[in-house]
Design a protein around this motif. Structure first.
Motif, mmCIF file in Angstrom:
data_model
loop_
_atom_site.group_PDB
_atom_site.id
_atom_site.type_symbol
_atom_site.label_atom_id
_atom_site.label_comp_id
_atom_site.label_asym_id
_atom_site.label_seq_id
_atom_site.Cartn_x
_atom_site.Cartn_y
_atom_site.Cartn_z
ATOM 1 N N ASN A 172 -12.895 7.792 22.132
ATOM 2 C CA ASN A 172 -11.812 7.206 22.921
ATOM 3 C C ASN A 172 -11.287 5.894 22.353
ATOM 4 O O ASN A 172 -10.298 5.352 22.870
ATOM 5 C CB ASN A 172 -12.276 7.014 24.365
ATOM 6 N N SER A 173 -11.934 5.374 21.307
ATOM 7 C CA SER A 173 -11.331 4.250 20.599
ATOM 8 C C SER A 173 -10.047 4.700 19.906
ATOM 9 O O SER A 173 -9.209 3.872 19.534
ATOM 10 C CB SER A 173 -12.312 3.662 19.579
ATOM 11 N N PHE A 174 -9.887 6.019 19.750
ATOM 12 C CA PHE A 174 -8.656 6.603 19.214
ATOM 13 C C PHE A 174 -7.797 7.217 20.322
ATOM 14 O O PHE A 174 -6.876 7.992 20.041
ATOM 15 C CB PHE A 174 -8.992 7.671 18.163
ATOM 16 N N HIS A 175 -8.133 6.905 21.587
ATOM 17 C CA HIS A 175 -7.374 7.381 22.760
ATOM 18 C C HIS A 175 -7.294 8.909 22.810
ATOM 19 O O HIS A 175 -6.255 9.479 23.177
ATOM 20 C CB HIS A 175 -5.956 6.789 22.769
ATOM 21 N N VAL A 176 -8.382 9.582 22.453
ATOM 22 C CA VAL A 176 -8.369 11.044 22.449
ATOM 23 C C VAL A 176 -8.281 11.597 23.870
ATOM 24 O O VAL A 176 -7.494 12.503 24.154
ATOM 25 C CB VAL A 176 -9.622 11.591 21.738
#
Length: 292
Positions: A172-176
């Motif tokens: 989620n650091s890549f907003h998945v």
């Protein structure tokens, strides 16, 4: 990029690939479910011997991990050959019996493999080809392993829950699935909420209502899809757990005082929340608004 674009335009091929990969992973999950608790127990015994100063080379246990020794029949020790280890198909071909001694092979093995394949297929269909589907499949497979281990041993190993928590934050650091701030808040809220319930229950009753592994698993689920989905997950898990417990008491005469692991219900609710959490939450809010 061509690989992803091909499967984005050929969804059926993507689902088949995910299903086959899920069956293969399911075979490995059977190894994890069976061996990881024993590996942890051996590690704890070794640490205790070291702390007590009784550890000796002569008392060292033989190697036992996820790779060694090779799989064997638990009844006769027959070494499982490659053709006997094909997910589901080998079980059907052997008619559920060991080729060495003829003893029945537990239905658990193909059930885990099928579960991993079905979860992967549904997840691949839901998310389509891409990073989100790959990450969601990894989460689903981890939840299968945790559910069966907790069912068997009332144990949610840190070796799975903690990497799962960190994986959710990294993904989620890549907003998945959700923004990183929601994932961090979800991890904190997941852990603290069950931690507070645990201590409140122990204060009132003098008993422990759940294990610390449940806190970590709920924190991991919060890291994967944010704090917003946690109420839905805990409600679903509690409802399924309560219904299952009542069913076991009524139909099988299970002792009410006998503890029931909560982890499997968190795993089921977590997978449902991952795929349909937003939809179910929206329906609930719409229903609550109409009801109000």
């Amino acid at each position: 990029m061509y690989f992803i674009s091909y499967f984005q335009t050929h969804s059926a091929a993507w689902i088949v690939l995910a299903s086959v990969l899920g069956l293969v992973i399911g075979s490995f999950l059977n190894v994890v479910i069976h061996r990881l608790p024993t590996m942890l127990e051996r590690s704890w015994r070794r640490e205790c011997r070291e702390l007590l100063g009784t550890a000796t080379d002569a008392g060292a246990e033989p190697r036992f991990d996820l790779m060694f020794p090779g799989s064997t029949c638990p009844h006769c020790g027959h070494a499982i050959r490659a053709w006997e280890n094909i997910p589901v198909l080998s079980y059907v071909g052997l008619r559920g019996r060991c080729s060495g001694c003829g003893q029945r092979i537990s239905l658990r093995y193909p059930a885990v493999e099928l579960s991993a394949g079905v979860f992967a297929a549904v997840t691949a269909f839901h998310f389509g080809a891409g990073v989100a589907a790959a990450a969601a499949c990894a989460l689903a497979w981890s939840l299968i392993a945790l559910a069966f281990i907790d069912h068997d041993h009332q144990l949610l190993p840190d070796a799975i829950t903690l990497p799962l928590l960190w994986a959710g934050l990294i993904v989620n650091s890549f907003h998945v699935f959700v923004p990183l701030h929601a994932a961090v808040a979800g991890a904190a809220a997941g852990y603290l909420s069950l931690w507070l319930v645990y201590h409140a229950f122990r204060l009132i009753t003098g008993k422990e209502g759940m294990g610390h592994g449940d806190f970590k698993l709920f924190a991991a689920l919060g890291a994967w899809f944010g704090w917003q989905e946690l109420p839905l997950v805990i409600l679903l898990a509690s409802a399924v757990g309560a219904l299952t417990g009542l069913g076991l008491i009524v139909l099988r005469g299970r002792d009410r005082a006998q503890p029931i692991p909560f982890g499997p219900y968190l795993c089921i609710a977590g997978w449902v929340g991952l795929l349909w959490g937003h939809t179910l939450t929206a329906y609930y809010l719409q229903f609550a608004h109409l009801g109000g």
